[in-house]
Scaffold this active site. Structure first.
Site, PDB file in Angstrom:
ATOM      1  N   HIS A   1     106.118  22.803   1.383  1.00  5.16           N
ATOM      2  CA  HIS A   1     107.566  22.981   1.482  1.00  5.16           C
ATOM      3  C   HIS A   1     107.928  24.051   2.504  1.00  5.16           C
ATOM      4  O   HIS A   1     108.938  23.945   3.196  1.00  5.16           O
ATOM      5  CB  HIS A   1     108.122  23.353   0.108  1.00  5.16           C
ATOM      6  CG  HIS A   1     109.608  23.314   0.014  1.00  5.16           C
ATOM      7  ND1 HIS A   1     110.317  22.143  -0.099  1.00  5.16           N
ATOM      8  CD2 HIS A   1     110.536  24.310   0.024  1.00  5.16           C
ATOM      9  CE1 HIS A   1     111.609  22.402  -0.162  1.00  5.16           C
ATOM     10  NE2 HIS A   1     111.768  23.707  -0.088  1.00  5.16           N
TER      11      HIS A   1
ATOM     12  N   HIS B   1     116.416  18.868  -2.429  1.00  4.99           N
ATOM     13  CA  HIS B   1     116.168  19.499  -3.729  1.00  4.99           C
ATOM     14  C   HIS B   1     115.783  18.395  -4.706  1.00  4.99           C
ATOM     15  O   HIS B   1     116.397  18.228  -5.761  1.00  4.99           O
ATOM     16  CB  HIS B   1     117.395  20.288  -4.201  1.00  4.99           C
ATOM     17  CG  HIS B   1     117.059  21.704  -4.558  1.00  4.99           C
ATOM     18  ND1 HIS B   1     117.590  22.360  -5.636  1.00  4.99           N
ATOM     19  CD2 HIS B   1     116.203  22.588  -3.985  1.00  4.99           C
ATOM     20  CE1 HIS B   1     117.099  23.589  -5.702  1.00  4.99           C
ATOM     21  NE2 HIS B   1     116.263  23.744  -4.711  1.00  4.99           N
TER      22      HIS B   1
END
Length: 735
Positions: free
Chosen positions: A49, A95
């Site tokens: 990420h 998200h």
């Protein structure tokens, strides 16, 4: 040697997302066993990420420069010049995993995080978009996810006071175990008042701003870099909790503080919290950073250094401050009832020192934390192109009118009014075009200029042919901006894929990036920011590859725009672009024929550019009263959407083309637009398009109460609207 609080075992290393060879790299880099806090810092900085370790090689191939680009990838958000001393600042991020675990807070904090990325750079947020993907409507978790995600987006954006002006919502069984929530934010700033994250100067105070630190979100970025199994609910503590009212105060305090000249560098505490923000500011400025965690405001007792460094509590910033401005800066934050704490200093030793209770719990080389992160050239498979689907092998509908009604009532094509009416899309008073059209338009406050925004991708195309699907996603956004009269400026991307350690998934990612890059080059539509979200898999099943693209465009005068609504009886309806009747991977094929096969429609980028430039010129000249590009569902669905938007009928004849009628009406050919023009302008507009080498044909006229295709169907517009508007409220149990 640092004292270790806990034994570092292979199991712990694996739990923190580090492979054995990556842990060996840590040992080689620091020459000793790391402390638990140090291991947590490495796991945060080196996860997928934060480090993009599987995608960096390919992301470098994307075009990121252009005459309007002020700042490309690498900062909190991208920046483009919009003239008159102003810039647009924008980015999109995912998200996904948090929203599947806890849909309301996952989506809400996704919105909060992307807003901070924009206002960290000195811009005031003026618009938000979202791109949402859910599982099959009949899956037991889908309705719960839809309700929570939409409420979370609306709850945060509405409370913060930013208009949520558009987006997309789609359903497919491949998202059953892994929904996607991609959030976009756009802000505007003065070009000479932009702030960056590069720290400069030794011995300067490092200041913590905003809300207090808690245990929510600890390890969130590591969780987001791993596949799901059957343990999603157990990961609930890794999801952050948002407070939009605190974020609104943080925005106002930051804007006020930035005006004082006190800020040297500023960084949002997003993924990996204090760790990533401190390391990035120091490393970019070739400086070290010393943090004393005892000075960090906390809302929970007994927090360890590990928890504090990896917490992703929301509404927090880290700033390097001019010492002489400290008192004035603190006064601003006290006025807004926000925490302001000096938590460290910049140093000249290129080390990252972290102290807790007077003991040093981390001492690491700061630049290597980022620069030495693993970068993989993962094996990838060259994917076989699917066969072209011949239109005459697909049966025509028994009843064209019923087929149209079935399509516009389908989950992927029905009205999203139930969704966007939960968003305040009018707050700030500058929304020119509301959700529901090709692109939303926001007036630049105090001017006549406008910014158009749109987001799109067609995952079924990318699954069938990732390169062509990547091209199409960029071209579709370029077309959406063009269709309202805007000059496309730049894009941000959000590349959502499965496990990159699988060669077929990595092959999808590589091919999609190649397609995106090719489209950006030809369309002069550079990538200025973005996000990569990998490991979107549950129990080994990957999502559809979903490289979402969001773009912005500029209108010199917001009055020179076009909407999709048919407005005037007697207007002539034109088709611009080459119609071939492409049914491969079409919505018609899936919803009516019950198949998902064939290759997606090819994208002729030169034709896209030529057609779009010609149409934008006509819109700017005020010669087009309505414009809508042809996409999902084909020509007939696009025309139905125009009719419903204007509450007017239309009477057209069958379009010309060699393909069967159902293919011409429902095929998803690219680079095509439906136009409505005043009758007295029709011949001149046709001539202008032909002069620009754009194929064009006259289809019919606007008027009446029915949508009519001569000899084929006649459906009342009211019947279309009822079918179109009913699915979502019925599905959510509201009718």
């Amino acid at each position: 040697m640092l004292k270790n609080e806990i034994a570092i075992t292979p199991e712990l290393v694996a739990d923190l997302g580090l492979k054995p060879d990556e842990y060996q790299r840590v040992l080689d880099l620091i020459g000793r066993e790391p402390s638990l806090t140090e291991l947590g810092i490495f796991s945060a900085m080196w996860n997928e990420h934060c480090s993009y370790k599987s995608s960096r090689k390919w992301l470098r191939t994307l075009p990121t420069t252009g005459p309007r680009v002020v700042c490309g990838p690498g900062e909190n958000a991208g920046i483009v010049d919009i003239g008159d001393g102003q810039v647009a600042v924008f980015k999109m991020e995912s998200h996904n995993h948090p929203s599947y675990i806890e849909p309301y807070q996952g989506a809400a904090t996704g919105v909060g995080g992307i807003l901070r990325d924009v206002f960290t750079m000195g811009a005031r947020p003026v618009a938000a978009l979202n791109a949402l993907r859910f599982g099959a409507p009949d899956h037991p978790r889908t309705r719960h996810l839809v309700a929570g995600v939409v409420a979370g987006i609306g709850g945060y954006g509405n409370s913060f006071g930013v208009p949520t002006v558009g987006g997309e919502v789609n359903f497919h069984p491949r998202y059953n175990g892994n929904c996607l929530v991609n959030a976009f934010a756009l802000g505007i700033a003065d070009a000479d008042k932009v702030f960056y994250s590069k720290a400069e100067g030794v011995g300067l105070p490092v200041v913590y701003l905003g809300a207090k630190t808690g245990r929510d979100g600890v390890g969130g970025s590591t969780m987001a870099s791993a596949e799901f199994a059957d343990d999603a609910d157990e990961k609930r503590p890794t999801v952050q909790v948002g407070d939009p009212f605190t974020e609104k105060r943080l925005l106002e305090a930051c804007q006020e503080l930035m005006a004082t000249g006190a800020v040297v560098a500023i960084q949002d505490m997003g993924a990996a919290g204090l760790t990533c923000s401190a390391v990035e500011m120091g490393a970019k400025g070739d400086l070290g950073v010393r943090l004393d965690l005892d000075a960090v405001p906390t809302r929970e007792t007994g927090m360890s250094a590990y928890e504090m460094m990896l917490s992703e509590s929301q509404e927090r910033m880290l700033m390097v401050l001019r010492p002489e401005k400290r008192a004035a800066a603190e006064a601003v934050f006290k006025k807004w009832d926000l925490d302001f704490a000096e938590v460290g200093q910049t140093t000249n030793d290129l080390r990252f020192h972290v102290l807790r209770h007077g003991e040093e719990v981390a001492n690491l080389p700061i630049k290597e934390l980022g620069d030495e992160a693993p970068e993989y050239d993962r094996p990838w498979s060259e994917l076989q192109k699917p066969a072209v689907l011949a239109a005459d092998t697909v049966a025509e509908p028994a009843d064209y009118g019923q087929a149209l009604l079935q399509l516009i009532a389908a989950p992927d094509l029905c009205s999203r009014r139930w969704v966007w009416e939960q968003y305040d899309y009018l707050v700030q008073g500058n929304t020119v075009q509301r959700p529901g059209g090709d692109a939303a338009i926001i007036r630049v406050d105090g001017t006549n200029k406008g910014l158009a925004v749109a987001v799109d991708v067609t995952p079924r195309y990318v699954e069938a042919d990732p390169r062509e699907g990547g091209k199409q996603a960029v071209a579709e956004v370029w077309r959406n901006l063009t269709a309202v009269g805007a000059e496309p400026l730049a894009i941000t991307d959000n590349l959502n894929f499965g496990n990159p350690e699988k060669p077929d998934v990595m092959g999808q990612l590589v091919a999609a990036i190649k397609g995106i890059g090719a489209a950006c080059e030809v369309l002069a539509f550079p990538v200025v920011s973005g996000n990569v979200s990998l490991y979107n898999e549950t129990s080994g099943e990957a999502i559809l590859p979903t490289p979402a693209i969001a773009g912005i465009g500029l209108l010199p005068d917001v009055a020179q725009n076009a909407g999709i609504a048919l407005e005037d009886d007697g207007d002539v309806i034109l088709l611009a672009g080459a119609l071939t009747g492409w049914l491969g991977q079409s919505i018609y094929l899936r919803e009516i024929a019950g198949r998902e096969d064939g290759g997606p429609p090819p994208v002729d980028l030169a034709a896209e550019k030529r057609n779009g430039d010609a149409i934008r010129k006509l819109i700017r000249a005020g010669r087009i009263t309505a414009c809508h590009d042809i996409s999902d569902g084909g020509l007939l669905v696009a025309l139905a959407e125009m009719a419903m938007a204007g509450e007017r009928g239309a009477n057209i004849h069958a379009p010309e083309g060699a393909a069967p009628l159902h293919a011409l009406l429902f095929g998803e050919d690219q680079g095509c637009y439906l136009l409505a023009v005043a009758a007295e302008e029709a011949e001149a507009v046709i001539a202008a398009l032909q002069n620009d080498d754009v194929p064009v044909q006259r289809l019919g006229t606007v008027g009446g109460a029915d949508l009519v295709v001569e000899g084929t169907l006649a459906v009342p517009v009211k019947t279309l609207r009822t079918a179109h508007e009913s699915w979502f409220p019925a599905y959510m149990g509201e009718i």
